[in-house]
Design a protein around this motif. Structure first.
Motif, PDB file in Angstrom:
ATOM      1  N   ASN A  55       0.874  -1.162   0.000  1.00  0.00           N
ATOM      2  CA  ASN A  55       0.000   0.000   0.000  1.00  0.00           C
ATOM      3  C   ASN A  55       0.916   1.218   0.000  1.00  0.00           C
ATOM      4  OD1 ASN A  55      -1.857   2.113   0.735  1.00  0.00           O
ATOM      5  ND2 ASN A  55      -3.230   0.512   1.464  1.00  0.00           N
ATOM      6  N   THR A  92      -0.138   4.093   9.618  1.00  0.00           N
ATOM      7  CA  THR A  92      -1.192   5.063   9.369  1.00  0.00           C
ATOM      8  C   THR A  92      -2.543   4.465   9.761  1.00  0.00           C
ATOM      9  OG1 THR A  92       0.067   5.956   7.520  1.00  0.00           O
ATOM     10  CG2 THR A  92      -2.275   6.491   7.591  1.00  0.00           C
ATOM     11  N   PRO A  93      -3.347   5.220  10.538  1.00  0.00           N
ATOM     12  CA  PRO A  93      -4.679   4.699  10.888  1.00  0.00           C
ATOM     13  C   PRO A  93      -5.476   4.351   9.628  1.00  0.00           C
ATOM     14  CG  PRO A  93      -4.179   6.658  12.163  1.00  0.00           C
ATOM     15  CD  PRO A  93      -3.082   6.523  11.133  1.00  0.00           C
ATOM     16  N   GLY A  94      -6.090   3.198   9.644  1.00  0.00           N
ATOM     17  CA  GLY A  94      -6.872   2.745   8.501  1.00  0.00           C
ATOM     18  C   GLY A  94      -6.073   1.979   7.466  1.00  0.00           C
ATOM     19  N   TYR A  95      -4.768   1.774   7.704  1.00  0.00           N
ATOM     20  CA  TYR A  95      -3.928   1.031   6.756  1.00  0.00           C
ATOM     21  C   TYR A  95      -4.488  -0.373   6.526  1.00  0.00           C
ATOM     22  CZ  TYR A  95      -0.063  -1.784   4.998  1.00  0.00           C
ATOM     23  OH  TYR A  95       0.716  -2.643   4.269  1.00  0.00           O
ATOM     24  N   VAL A  96      -4.568  -0.743   5.263  1.00  0.00           N
ATOM     25  CA  VAL A  96      -4.968  -2.092   4.877  1.00  0.00           C
ATOM     26  C   VAL A  96      -3.970  -2.562   3.816  1.00  0.00           C
ATOM     27  CG1 VAL A  96      -6.754  -3.521   3.810  1.00  0.00           C
ATOM     28  CG2 VAL A  96      -7.403  -1.640   5.321  1.00  0.00           C
TER      29      VAL A  96
END
Length: 112
Positions: free
Chosen positions: A45, A51-55
């Protein structure tokens, strides 16, 4: 970090199958071993892992046969127009550019 971008309104990248074929034709492992000498890590990614919300996205893999099939299904089947990928002379991107060019010639321009 090296990013390959294209204009999706310019031939041959106006066809999503060509864009996907390029992604499948790139020899990712060869780039890591030959250009980065094993010191690269393929990202999952473009956003940092903290990072908050990292997928994590799936890691891209090379699949020449799938690339050839996509080109054959594209609007440019048998007649993919040439294109240039500008790189800075003497940079590590130059070595990567040559490796990618070789892969694209094998996968995309020999599909007729």
């Amino acid at each position: 970090m090296t990013v390959l971008r294209w204009k999706p309104d310019v031939a041959p990248f106006d066809d999503p199958k060509i864009r996907e074929a390029v992604i499948k034709a790139i020899p990712y492992e060869r780039l890591v071993t030959e250009v980065c000498r094993g010191f690269c890590t393929p990202v999952q990614n473009l956003v940092g892992v903290n990072t908050p919300g990292y997928v994590a996205d799936p890691v891209f893999t090379t699949d020449i046969e799938a690339a050839k099939a996509l080109v054959a299904e594209s609007s440019y089947a048998g007649n993919v127009p040439s294109f240039e990928v500008p790189v800075v002379n003497g940079s590590t991107n130059m070595a990567a550019g040559v490796i990618i060019q070789d892969a694209l010639v094998a996968a995309i321009f020999t599909c007729a």
